[in-house]
Design a protein around this motif. Structure first.
Motif, PDB file in Angstrom:
ATOM      1  N   HIS A   1       0.794  -1.228   0.000  1.00  0.00           N
ATOM      2  CA  HIS A   1       0.000   0.000   0.000  1.00  0.00           C
ATOM      3  C   HIS A   1       0.828   1.280   0.000  1.00  0.00           C
TER       4      HIS A   1
ATOM      5  N   ARG B   1      -1.944   1.988  -5.703  1.00  0.00           N
ATOM      6  CA  ARG B   1      -3.281   2.334  -6.166  1.00  0.00           C
ATOM      7  C   ARG B   1      -3.921   1.266  -7.059  1.00  0.00           C
ATOM      8  N   CYS B   2      -3.175   0.217  -7.369  1.00  0.00           N
ATOM      9  CA  CYS B   2      -3.668  -0.760  -8.337  1.00  0.00           C
ATOM     10  C   CYS B   2      -4.848  -1.541  -7.775  1.00  0.00           C
ATOM     11  N   ASP B   3      -5.829  -1.820  -8.665  1.00  0.00           N
ATOM     12  CA  ASP B   3      -6.924  -2.692  -8.273  1.00  0.00           C
ATOM     13  C   ASP B   3      -6.522  -4.142  -8.568  1.00  0.00           C
TER      14      ASP B   3
ATOM     15  N   HIS C   1      -3.281   4.004 -13.044  1.00  0.00           N
ATOM     16  CA  HIS C   1      -2.934   4.043 -11.622  1.00  0.00           C
ATOM     17  C   HIS C   1      -1.456   3.910 -11.340  1.00  0.00           C
TER      18      HIS C   1
ATOM     19  N   GLN D   1       0.113   7.357 -12.203  1.00  0.00           N
ATOM     20  CA  GLN D   1      -0.305   8.355 -11.209  1.00  0.00           C
ATOM     21  C   GLN D   1       0.464   8.198  -9.907  1.00  0.00           C
ATOM     22  N   ARG D   2       0.590   6.953  -9.477  1.00  0.00           N
ATOM     23  CA  ARG D   2       1.311   6.713  -8.226  1.00  0.00           C
ATOM     24  C   ARG D   2       2.784   7.050  -8.381  1.00  0.00           C
TER      25      ARG D   2
END
Lengths: 248, 248
Positions: free
Chosen positions: A20, A26-28, A128, A131-132
């Motif tokens: 985390h 942020r990945c799903d 994601h 972005q992260r």
DNA sequence: CGATTTTTTGACTTACCTCAACGCAGGTGG
DNA sequence: CCACCTGCGTTGAGGTAAGTCAAAAAATCG
């Protein structure tokens, strides 16, 4: 060169200690599955070089366990550390073929590596990850700028105090810092590596450590274990503003 | 405080001098239109403060004309520059409410500002802005790391030579550098600002400039105009590797 | 043309570096 | 088990690059 076999557990992403905080934060579930398919673990013993500046580097990675450092070396041997990677930090640059800095394991290290080409693809297709990574890079840039203030303007004593407070914050993720509690941790760096971090010689590092010890700002138990009886007092030695700063 | 009215032209994006290097570089016509609708220009005279560290900052921006600097100041007044923004460079951090550093116009400056909230939305909806910003941030991080080597390990003379070569590269975008041609440009910084950049005092900056002049590494025409008769000779003074490095 | 800011230069001080010796573990091998 | 390395870390003595304080010189500006 000790022949110890490093035994870090090979985790599922879902069990990963940096799940985390790292580039995958942020990945799903779907995205994590893709990442899982291009990842592999590598371990390095303390002191080993992970890559040399200029080497081809066909992966990027997250530090899972341990500490790695980025250093630059001048022709005549002067060395400056320019990055200190703790667990969850990101190593390498997408879209760059060759390493820009020497990367060394300063403790035993486990990396979670991603093959570069598929990682770059993922950055284009799934938002994601990019972005992260942007967020993490901006944080690193802020850290680099703090570091520049330290290198350019702080005294040797302030440099040491600042360094200790930085390590204390990151090693003891506990947020009991701020109140005047006792804090203890192990230094992940030799005196020489500290000198490279701080733009000092190792002798000056040693002298200033002794000075802080004599003044009871820190206690040394063995060479590497540090106890900070009162974090406030250490902070007073850093030269930084007393009020917290750093709003997020 | 001179009362000159700054007159930078208000450009259409399509006519903008930084169109292909700034955060908007990758945007297509649609995206550019969106950006155009949330942008506005602001100008600052040399010496003016653009924002103070800690101030609320409800925009992010690209530098269109001029030079701005980011500085950190310690309680007792010691100052370190931690960023030098030239045309096309990005100012501010999405997702951050308050400025982390003092931002000052070191020459007359024109900014292309974007309101922060809609800009953040765009970063989520259109990928090209975020991608470009990541790339630019990674470049800045590399620059910061070069800068750290300079601050931590270079001599005063090497610092000055390195600084001049950095400015020369960016001001004379001409790529005639490398061959041993004469290069000339104006310094966008006072001696004091140079000292803040380099982690020196202004007296030391002045002395080292005089030294480089005496040794005919540079010529000074007025205080601000620099002529470099042979770029190779300047490079020899920087302490950097002779071979180019920096592959992109 | 004075007033103010910026830059240069000089004399002296100092924080940190350099060079060198020594201490202390921790491993290795006889 | 003890002598011997070897890798880190500490401490000391002396040197030096850059800082500090002060004043003069140049540039800038009203």
């Amino acid at each position: 060169m000790p022949k110890t076999q490093l035994a870090f557990p090979q985790e599922q992403c879902s069990e990963c200690p940096i799940r985390h905080r790292a580039v995958c934060a942020r990945c799903d579930t779907d995205e994590l599955e893709k990442l899982e398919s291009i990842k592999y673990y590598r371990t390095f013993e303390a002191g080993q070089t992970i890559v040399w500046a200029g080497d081809k580097m066909d992966f990027v990675a997250s530090v899972v366990h341990g500490v790695a450092s980025l250093t630059q070396t001048m022709e005549d041997g002067r060395r400056q550390m320019v990055g200190l990677l703790l667990p969850s930090d990101f190593l390498g640059r997408p879209n760059r073929e060759t390493a820009a800095y020497d990367v060394t394991a300063t403790t035993d290290v486990q990396l979670c590596c991603f093959r570069r080409a598929p990682f770059q693809d993922m950055m284009l297709t799934t938002p994601h990850v990019g972005q992260r990574l942007l967020e993490m890079t901006l944080d690193e840039l802020d850290a680099a700028r703090e570091w520049m203030l330290l290198l350019g303007r702080k005294t040797a004593r302030e440099k040491i105090a600042s360094f200790l407070s930085i390590i204390a914050r990151r090693e003891t993720s506990v947020q009991n810092i701020g109140g005047a509690g006792e804090v203890a941790f192990d230094l992940p760096l030799t005196r020489e590596a500290m000198a490279d971090y701080l733009g000092l010689t190792l002798e000056t590092v040693s002298r200033q450590m002794s000075g802080l010890k004599k003044d009871e700002v820190i206690r040394l138990e063995g060479k590497r274990h540090i106890v900070i009886p009162d974090f406030e007092i250490l902070m007073d030695e850093t030269g930084d503003d007393s009020d917290g700063g750093m709003p997020e």
